[in-house]
Write an enzyme that holds these catalytic residues in place. Sequence first.
Site, PDB file in Angstrom:
ATOM      1  N   TYR A 134     -31.065 -16.950 -15.475  1.00 31.92           N
ATOM      2  CA  TYR A 134     -30.538 -16.561 -16.798  1.00 31.92           C
ATOM      3  C   TYR A 134     -31.433 -17.101 -17.919  1.00 31.92           C
ATOM      4  CZ  TYR A 134     -26.229 -15.061 -14.509  1.00 31.92           C
ATOM      5  OH  TYR A 134     -25.322 -14.408 -13.729  1.00 31.92           O
TER       6      TYR A 134
ATOM      7  N   ASP B  95     -18.496 -22.925 -17.752  1.00 27.50           N
ATOM      8  CA  ASP B  95     -19.395 -21.881 -17.268  1.00 27.50           C
ATOM      9  C   ASP B  95     -20.715 -22.509 -16.855  1.00 27.50           C
ATOM     10  OD1 ASP B  95     -19.538 -18.744 -17.175  1.00 27.50           O
ATOM     11  OD2 ASP B  95     -21.512 -19.461 -17.782  1.00 27.50           O
TER      12      ASP B  95
ATOM     13  N   ARG C 187      -7.759 -17.319 -25.092  1.00 25.38           N
ATOM     14  CA  ARG C 187      -9.139 -16.882 -25.381  1.00 25.38           C
ATOM     15  C   ARG C 187      -9.248 -16.351 -26.812  1.00 25.38           C
ATOM     16  NH1 ARG C 187     -13.619 -15.118 -26.182  1.00 25.38           N
ATOM     17  NH2 ARG C 187     -14.967 -13.961 -24.762  1.00 25.38           N
TER      18      ARG C 187
ATOM     19  N   ARG D  23      -9.766 -13.390 -17.359  1.00 27.00           N
ATOM     20  CA  ARG D  23      -9.195 -12.252 -18.097  1.00 27.00           C
ATOM     21  C   ARG D  23      -8.099 -11.475 -17.387  1.00 27.00           C
ATOM     22  NH1 ARG D  23     -14.571  -9.347 -19.634  1.00 27.00           N
ATOM     23  NH2 ARG D  23     -15.145 -10.560 -17.801  1.00 27.00           N
TER      24      ARG D  23
ATOM     25  N   ARG E  79     -13.098 -18.027  -9.912  1.00 22.27           N
ATOM     26  CA  ARG E  79     -12.681 -17.370 -11.160  1.00 22.27           C
ATOM     27  C   ARG E  79     -11.163 -17.170 -11.228  1.00 22.27           C
ATOM     28  NH1 ARG E  79     -16.742 -14.486 -14.254  1.00 22.27           N
ATOM     29  NH2 ARG E  79     -18.682 -15.542 -13.775  1.00 22.27           N
TER      30      ARG E  79
HETATM   31  O1  1CP Z   1     -13.674 -20.048 -11.464  1.00 20.88           O
HETATM   32  C1  1CP Z   1     -13.070 -20.377 -12.494  1.00 20.88           C
HETATM   33  O2  1CP Z   1     -11.946 -19.975 -12.775  1.00 20.88           O
HETATM   34  C2  1CP Z   1     -13.736 -21.390 -13.403  1.00 20.88           C
HETATM   35  C3  1CP Z   1     -14.508 -20.889 -14.491  1.00 20.88           C
HETATM   36  C4  1CP Z   1     -15.864 -20.207 -14.293  1.00 20.88           C
HETATM   37  C5  1CP Z   1     -16.876 -20.416 -13.336  1.00 20.88           C
HETATM   38  C6  1CP Z   1     -16.846 -21.300 -12.099  1.00 20.88           C
HETATM   39  C7  1CP Z   1     -16.355 -19.252 -15.212  1.00 20.88           C
HETATM   40  C8  1CP Z   1     -15.594 -18.740 -16.361  1.00 20.88           C
HETATM   41  N1  1CP Z   1     -17.643 -18.947 -14.866  1.00 20.88           N
HETATM   42  C9  1CP Z   1     -17.995 -19.620 -13.726  1.00 20.88           C
HETATM   43  C10 1CP Z   1     -19.271 -19.599 -13.011  1.00 20.88           C
HETATM   44  C11 1CP Z   1     -20.291 -18.592 -13.361  1.00 20.88           C
HETATM   45  N2  1CP Z   1     -20.646 -18.090 -14.601  1.00 20.88           N
HETATM   46  C12 1CP Z   1     -21.185 -18.017 -12.417  1.00 20.88           C
HETATM   47  C13 1CP Z   1     -21.220 -18.402 -10.957  1.00 20.88           C
HETATM   48  C14 1CP Z   1     -20.175 -17.744 -10.150  1.00 20.88           C
HETATM   49  C15 1CP Z   1     -20.193 -16.235 -10.103  1.00 20.88           C
HETATM   50  O3  1CP Z   1     -21.188 -15.674  -9.617  1.00 20.88           O
HETATM   51  O4  1CP Z   1     -19.200 -15.634 -10.511  1.00 20.88           O
HETATM   52  C16 1CP Z   1     -22.033 -17.149 -13.089  1.00 20.88           C
HETATM   53  C17 1CP Z   1     -23.153 -16.283 -12.503  1.00 20.88           C
HETATM   54  C18 1CP Z   1     -21.694 -17.187 -14.475  1.00 20.88           C
HETATM   55  C19 1CP Z   1     -22.361 -16.456 -15.577  1.00 20.88           C
HETATM   56  C20 1CP Z   1     -21.400 -15.640 -16.334  1.00 20.88           C
HETATM   57  N3  1CP Z   1     -20.474 -16.163 -17.203  1.00 20.88           N
HETATM   58  C21 1CP Z   1     -21.205 -14.245 -16.300  1.00 20.88           C
HETATM   59  C22 1CP Z   1     -21.978 -13.259 -15.419  1.00 20.88           C
HETATM   60  C23 1CP Z   1     -23.067 -12.625 -16.145  1.00 20.88           C
HETATM   61  C24 1CP Z   1     -23.859 -11.669 -15.290  1.00 20.88           C
HETATM   62  O5  1CP Z   1     -23.552 -10.473 -15.339  1.00 20.88           O
HETATM   63  O6  1CP Z   1     -24.782 -12.092 -14.610  1.00 20.88           O
HETATM   64  C25 1CP Z   1     -20.171 -13.932 -17.204  1.00 20.88           C
HETATM   65  C26 1CP Z   1     -19.653 -12.583 -17.569  1.00 20.88           C
HETATM   66  C27 1CP Z   1     -19.703 -15.163 -17.738  1.00 20.88           C
HETATM   67  C28 1CP Z   1     -18.570 -15.390 -18.679  1.00 20.88           C
HETATM   68  C29 1CP Z   1     -17.360 -16.002 -18.088  1.00 20.88           C
HETATM   69  N4  1CP Z   1     -17.351 -17.206 -17.403  1.00 20.88           N
HETATM   70  C30 1CP Z   1     -16.067 -17.517 -17.040  1.00 20.88           C
HETATM   71  C31 1CP Z   1     -15.222 -16.469 -17.531  1.00 20.88           C
HETATM   72  C32 1CP Z   1     -13.728 -16.426 -17.372  1.00 20.88           C
HETATM   73  C33 1CP Z   1     -16.043 -15.530 -18.165  1.00 20.88           C
HETATM   74  C34 1CP Z   1     -15.601 -14.255 -18.886  1.00 20.88           C
HETATM   75  C35 1CP Z   1     -15.645 -14.513 -20.353  1.00 20.88           C
HETATM   76  C36 1CP Z   1     -14.466 -14.040 -21.142  1.00 20.88           C
HETATM   77  O7  1CP Z   1     -13.365 -14.574 -21.029  1.00 20.88           O
HETATM   78  O8  1CP Z   1     -14.685 -13.110 -21.919  1.00 20.88           O
END
Ligand code: 1CP
Length: 356
Positions: free
Chosen positions: A160, A84, A47, A38, A34
Amino acid sequence: MPNAVAVKTKSSSMRLLQVLGGEALSPPPVWLMRQAGRYLPEYRVVREKAGGFLDLCYTPELAAEVTLQPIRRFGFDAAILFSDILVVPDALGQSVAFLEGEGPRLDPISSGRDLARLDPAQTRTKFARVFETVQRVRQTLPREVALIGFCGAPWTVATYMVAGEGSSDQSAARLMAYRDRAGFSKLIDILVETSIAYLDGQVRAGADALQIFDTWAGMLPDEEFEAWVVAPTKRIVAELKRRHPAVPIIGFPRGAAANATHYLQATRIDGLGCDTTVPLTQMRKLSESGVAVQGNLDPLLLVAGGPALQHRVRETLQAMPGVRFIFNLGHGIVPETPPEHVAQLVDLVRSAKHGG
Ligand code: 1CP
């Protein structure tokens, strides 16, 4: 035979690939899960411009820009595609929305009958946008910086899809797997096939390495772990290796340290992502099975900064001489992280002297 033997060091200038290909480097390569997101003000600007989060994922120009932002700012050894794990269900035709401050919402799949809503043939258009992002990023990245493509592992993505949202115990998917084994198995099959196509396209577009995120691997009894984590990951890795033998694959079975040796031997991954709970001594031991180990700094240490951060970075580096080690976090950066602490971390890793 160590898994690493199969992986050729594709380009000697990429330090991440050197380690995944069999070398131990000092200082180790560093990137952070990540690393785009943000906590970076420049991310928040893009964004806003994109509208929805998925619009950002599907707009190659903007997704490429946010992939590159942390590289420009911190000079990591690898970029990770900005996308994502839930792009896969969205592209399959399940409705996916990201609600501000609440996380993802999907139209839940509760039985085998709901699988008719998923159409692998229709993934092409949306995946093509992601592949274009990969292409753009690879064209712009410095040669020595590796580009990591990724997908969610079938089990984690299924949690999910079945619950319709994130859940801390994954009970909806675990229950569906017990009540409707055939239906759940079919869902996992669809995800295996779709993930193979998705990762294959990322490699063809220029990804140098791949990571499979299994964020929710850590809650399953052994038979279920075998059926839904190990077996599907093994199928994905085997097919990707058949098509692209030189492209290394990192697995991240979060929370599954007790099963890590079996996971890495059965799936034949090249790198093992370790979460924050894996002891450094265990990471060293795991690396002896012929994988690179990646991790596992607590993301909250990056929020805290100061002496606590310095201490743990030093401890980590001192534990890893001669080990094929990739410095990373044990889970993703949290939005409260001060970017200055990330810059400090990279300095600490790069300037530390450790044996090896
Ligand atoms: O790592 C990076 O910088 C690349 C981008 C990336 C990756 C690899 C994002 C951007 N998401 C992911 C993987 C991801 N997404 C995972 C696996 C890794 C981990 O556990 O962190 C999972 C479970 C998700 C699902 C997801 N997407 C969630 C979690 C939900 C939950 O509570 O279970 C959330 C909040 C997101 C949104 C998201 N994805 C990525 C970003 C930057 C965001 C935030 C969105 C925003 O900008 O508002």
